[in-house]
Scaffold this motif. Structure first.
Motif, mmCIF file in Angstrom:
data_model
loop_
_atom_site.group_PDB
_atom_site.id
_atom_site.type_symbol
_atom_site.label_atom_id
_atom_site.label_comp_id
_atom_site.label_asym_id
_atom_site.label_seq_id
_atom_site.Cartn_x
_atom_site.Cartn_y
_atom_site.Cartn_z
ATOM 1 N N GLN A 46 -2.413 -3.392 -36.940
ATOM 2 C CA GLN A 46 -1.997 -4.485 -37.820
ATOM 3 C C GLN A 46 -0.498 -4.701 -37.656
ATOM 4 O O GLN A 46 0.270 -3.753 -37.579
ATOM 5 N N MET A 47 -0.103 -5.964 -37.603
ATOM 6 C CA MET A 47 1.295 -6.291 -37.365
ATOM 7 C C MET A 47 1.815 -7.217 -38.460
ATOM 8 O O MET A 47 1.074 -8.012 -39.031
ATOM 9 N N ALA A 48 3.123 -7.087 -38.750
ATOM 10 C CA ALA A 48 3.794 -8.073 -39.582
ATOM 11 C C ALA A 48 4.099 -9.287 -38.708
ATOM 12 O O ALA A 48 4.052 -9.210 -37.475
ATOM 13 N N GLU A 49 4.392 -10.424 -39.351
ATOM 14 C CA GLU A 49 4.653 -11.620 -38.558
ATOM 15 C C GLU A 49 5.782 -12.452 -39.164
ATOM 16 O O GLU A 49 6.023 -12.438 -40.373
ATOM 17 N N LEU A 50 6.460 -13.131 -38.275
ATOM 18 C CA LEU A 50 7.479 -14.109 -38.635
ATOM 19 C C LEU A 50 7.035 -15.442 -38.060
ATOM 20 O O LEU A 50 6.729 -15.544 -36.865
ATOM 21 N N VAL A 51 6.969 -16.478 -38.916
ATOM 22 C CA VAL A 51 6.590 -17.816 -38.471
ATOM 23 C C VAL A 51 7.764 -18.749 -38.758
ATOM 24 O O VAL A 51 8.292 -18.775 -39.873
ATOM 25 N N LEU A 52 8.167 -19.508 -37.746
ATOM 26 C CA LEU A 52 9.292 -20.434 -37.859
ATOM 27 C C LEU A 52 8.807 -21.862 -37.649
ATOM 28 O O LEU A 52 7.916 -22.105 -36.822
ATOM 29 N N LEU A 53 9.401 -22.790 -38.395
ATOM 30 C CA LEU A 53 9.089 -24.204 -38.262
ATOM 31 C C LEU A 53 10.326 -24.951 -37.799
ATOM 32 O O LEU A 53 11.407 -24.818 -38.389
ATOM 33 N N PHE A 54 10.164 -25.739 -36.720
ATOM 34 C CA PHE A 54 11.251 -26.559 -36.184
ATOM 35 C C PHE A 54 10.889 -28.032 -36.348
ATOM 36 O O PHE A 54 9.715 -28.419 -36.220
ATOM 37 N N ASP A 55 11.901 -28.864 -36.598
ATOM 38 C CA ASP A 55 11.656 -30.302 -36.631
ATOM 39 C C ASP A 55 11.732 -30.874 -35.221
ATOM 40 O O ASP A 55 11.904 -30.140 -34.234
ATOM 41 N N ALA A 56 11.613 -32.193 -35.105
ATOM 42 C CA ALA A 56 11.559 -32.829 -33.787
ATOM 43 C C ALA A 56 12.849 -32.650 -33.001
ATOM 44 O O ALA A 56 12.842 -32.732 -31.766
ATOM 45 N N GLU A 86 7.122 -28.192 -34.744
ATOM 46 C CA GLU A 86 6.691 -27.100 -33.872
ATOM 47 C C GLU A 86 6.730 -25.801 -34.662
ATOM 48 O O GLU A 86 7.655 -25.567 -35.451
ATOM 49 N N VAL A 87 5.720 -24.955 -34.491
ATOM 50 C CA VAL A 87 5.705 -23.641 -35.131
ATOM 51 C C VAL A 87 5.682 -22.557 -34.070
ATOM 52 O O VAL A 87 5.026 -22.693 -33.037
ATOM 53 N N TRP A 88 6.448 -21.492 -34.329
ATOM 54 C CA TRP A 88 6.483 -20.315 -33.460
ATOM 55 C C TRP A 88 6.081 -19.107 -34.276
ATOM 56 O O TRP A 88 6.476 -18.957 -35.443
ATOM 57 N N GLN A 89 5.317 -18.222 -33.651
ATOM 58 C CA GLN A 89 4.916 -16.979 -34.300
ATOM 59 C C GLN A 89 5.453 -15.783 -33.524
ATOM 60 O O GLN A 89 5.320 -15.707 -32.288
ATOM 61 N N TYR A 90 6.060 -14.865 -34.266
ATOM 62 C CA TYR A 90 6.486 -13.570 -33.731
ATOM 63 C C TYR A 90 5.765 -12.467 -34.499
ATOM 64 O O TYR A 90 5.431 -12.632 -35.674
ATOM 65 N N GLN A 91 5.523 -11.342 -33.836
ATOM 66 C CA GLN A 91 4.939 -10.177 -34.494
ATOM 67 C C GLN A 91 5.854 -8.971 -34.301
ATOM 68 O O GLN A 91 6.556 -8.867 -33.293
ATOM 69 N N TYR A 92 5.803 -8.065 -35.282
ATOM 70 C CA TYR A 92 6.628 -6.859 -35.224
ATOM 71 C C TYR A 92 5.956 -5.778 -36.071
ATOM 72 O O TYR A 92 5.087 -6.081 -36.902
ATOM 73 N N PRO A 93 6.324 -4.486 -35.887
ATOM 74 C CA PRO A 93 5.684 -3.413 -36.659
ATOM 75 C C PRO A 93 5.898 -3.612 -38.163
ATOM 76 O O PRO A 93 6.977 -4.031 -38.588
ATOM 77 N N PRO A 94 4.884 -3.318 -38.968
ATOM 78 C CA PRO A 94 5.013 -3.515 -40.421
ATOM 79 C C PRO A 94 5.951 -2.498 -41.053
ATOM 80 O O PRO A 94 6.270 -1.457 -40.452
ATOM 81 N N ALA A 95 6.370 -2.802 -42.274
ATOM 82 C CA ALA A 95 7.299 -1.926 -42.983
ATOM 83 C C ALA A 95 6.662 -0.581 -43.307
ATOM 84 O O ALA A 95 7.349 0.443 -43.368
ATOM 85 N N ARG A 96 5.367 -0.546 -43.536
ATOM 86 C CA ARG A 96 4.671 0.727 -43.777
ATOM 87 C C ARG A 96 3.469 0.819 -42.861
ATOM 88 O O ARG A 96 2.891 -0.190 -42.472
ATOM 89 N N ARG A 97 3.108 2.024 -42.524
ATOM 90 C CA ARG A 97 2.017 2.232 -41.576
ATOM 91 C C ARG A 97 0.698 1.749 -42.171
ATOM 92 O O ARG A 97 0.368 2.031 -43.313
ATOM 93 N N LYS A 149 15.688 -28.219 -34.931
ATOM 94 C CA LYS A 149 16.366 -27.513 -36.010
ATOM 95 C C LYS A 149 15.370 -26.637 -36.764
ATOM 96 O O LYS A 149 14.238 -27.035 -37.022
ATOM 97 N N THR A 150 15.776 -25.427 -37.123
ATOM 98 C CA THR A 150 14.929 -24.534 -37.904
ATOM 99 C C THR A 150 14.903 -25.020 -39.348
ATOM 100 O O THR A 150 15.943 -25.053 -40.013
ATOM 101 N N VAL A 151 13.741 -25.399 -39.834
ATOM 102 C CA VAL A 151 13.652 -25.939 -41.198
ATOM 103 C C VAL A 151 12.954 -24.987 -42.181
ATOM 104 O O VAL A 151 13.195 -25.065 -43.382
ATOM 105 N N LYS A 152 12.110 -24.095 -41.683
ATOM 106 C CA LYS A 152 11.444 -23.152 -42.568
ATOM 107 C C LYS A 152 11.170 -21.852 -41.816
ATOM 108 O O LYS A 152 11.043 -21.831 -40.582
ATOM 109 N N ALA A 153 11.059 -20.773 -42.603
ATOM 110 C CA ALA A 153 10.708 -19.473 -42.037
ATOM 111 C C ALA A 153 9.831 -18.745 -43.050
ATOM 112 O O ALA A 153 10.011 -18.871 -44.258
ATOM 113 N N ARG A 154 8.861 -17.978 -42.547
ATOM 114 C CA ARG A 154 7.970 -17.216 -43.416
ATOM 115 C C ARG A 154 7.708 -15.856 -42.792
ATOM 116 O O ARG A 154 7.335 -15.760 -41.624
#
Length: 346
Positions: free
Chosen positions: A324-334, A303-314, A337-342
């Protein structure tokens, strides 16, 4: 993104549909006519069998635009569309009115086509021993010298042109396929940011990185998983039907990336270089970050989840006025458990 018809085409479509309705109603209102003898037409084709003529045109397009990948070879490839489909044992043949040509398939389910004047004259079809709606088709352009596990952007550009010219894409409801062919030519699709030509990897995908000299960029979430917009109702009309976790949009339209650009893939089942900088499981993520903007669960259980947040610079807004937004993407196994983050800055 929804495509809008040119006004002339829209009027033509309305007239065509109206005429069809009038003809249907008029036929229903007429008294029974003299019975017409029935005629049996042999070799009636499945509407999604592939046209031999179109595939040869795709081969011609490859020769014409080979400057995109001068050290490459062209093959065509079969991919599954349904979870129950195995491509082992699949057989292909070119069938016309009076000609049948067998097609040899390699172990990776790829093949080439021979040029045959009679098959061209008879407007032959490439027919499989399976329901062709259970498979999808792609052009495969591979250049020599590309590092193992990577893809070259010029190869992918040429794959798009050949695939569209050859009519390999079958991600439309059948009754509107004629309209898709009319509006989605190779040059419209492969040079537009909204072209929506899907590429596929060999394994479930978590991220894609572009590398061209010192320039490095990570593809955004919207370039993965068919844009993250598919639903159970739309998946049957997408080539990504069972390949959703392997699908991505390469920026074939963006000429600021040269043809020699390499694409590097981070796979879901690949161990991360370091433990993810994120809460350890889904429940902890929800407690700390709240509900994600998007969440996709795959048949594999990942499963993948996407979050967005304000970028470090305008950053300047997108052309449509959205920021334009920065993003955090998380990968969970079956097991959750959180197995990866980007993390990605725009």
């Amino acid at each position: 993104m929804e495509r809008k018809l040119h006004p002339t085409l829209a009027r033509a479509a309305r007239i065509t549909l109206a005429a069809a309705l009038l003809l249907c109603c008029a036929s229903a209102a007429q008294p029974p006519a003299t019975p017409v003898p029935s005629i049996t037409v042999p070799n009636t084709r499945d509407p999604v069998d592939k046209s031999y003529r179109k595939m040869v045109r795709g081969m011609d397009r490859y020769a014409r635009d080979r400057a995109l990948a001068p050290q490459s070879t062209l093959r065509f490839r079969l991919l599954p569309r349904l979870p129950t489909v195995s491509l082992d044992g699949v057989a292909l043949k070119v069938m016309g009115d009076h000609i049948t040509l067998p097609v040899e398939i390699a172990p990776d389910h790829s093949f080439t086509l021979e040029r045959n004047e009679q098959a061209w004259r008879e407007d032959a079809a490439l027919v499989a021993n399976r329901k062709t709606s259970s498979m999808t088709w792609r052009a495969q352009v591979i250049s020599s010298g590309v590092p193992e596990g990577m893809r070259r952007l010029g190869d992918l550009r040429l794959e798009c042109l050949v695939g569209m010219e050859a009519g390999l894409i079958s991600n439309n409801a059948r009754m509107f396929a004629w309209l898709s062919d009319l509006l989605a030519g190779p040059d419209q699709v492969c040079t537009s940011a909204d072209g929506n030509y899907l590429q596929f990897t060999e394994r479930p995908l978590f991220g894609v990185t572009l590398r061209a000299g010192d320039r490095v960029a990570v593809l955004p979430f919207r370039a993965l998983y068919a844009g993250g917009t598919q639903t159970p109702a739309t998946l049957p009309y997408c080539d990504c039907q069972v390949l959703l976790d392997r699908s991505y949009y390469a920026p074939v339209w963006d000429r600021s990336w040269p043809d020699e650009t390499l694409l590097e893939f981070d796979y879901m089942d690949e161990a991360p270089a370091a433990p993810p900088e994120a809460p350890p499981d889904r429940n902890a993520v929800l407690a700390r970050l709240g509900a994600p903007l998007k969440a996709i669960t795959f048949d594999s259980g990942y499963e993948v989840w996407q979050y967005q947040y304000p970028p470090a610079r305008r950053m300047p807004d997108h052309p449509d006025g959205t920021p334009q937004m920065a993003e955090l993407v998380l990968l969970f196994d079956a097991e959750g458990k959180t197995v990866k983050a980007r993390r990605r800055e725009p």
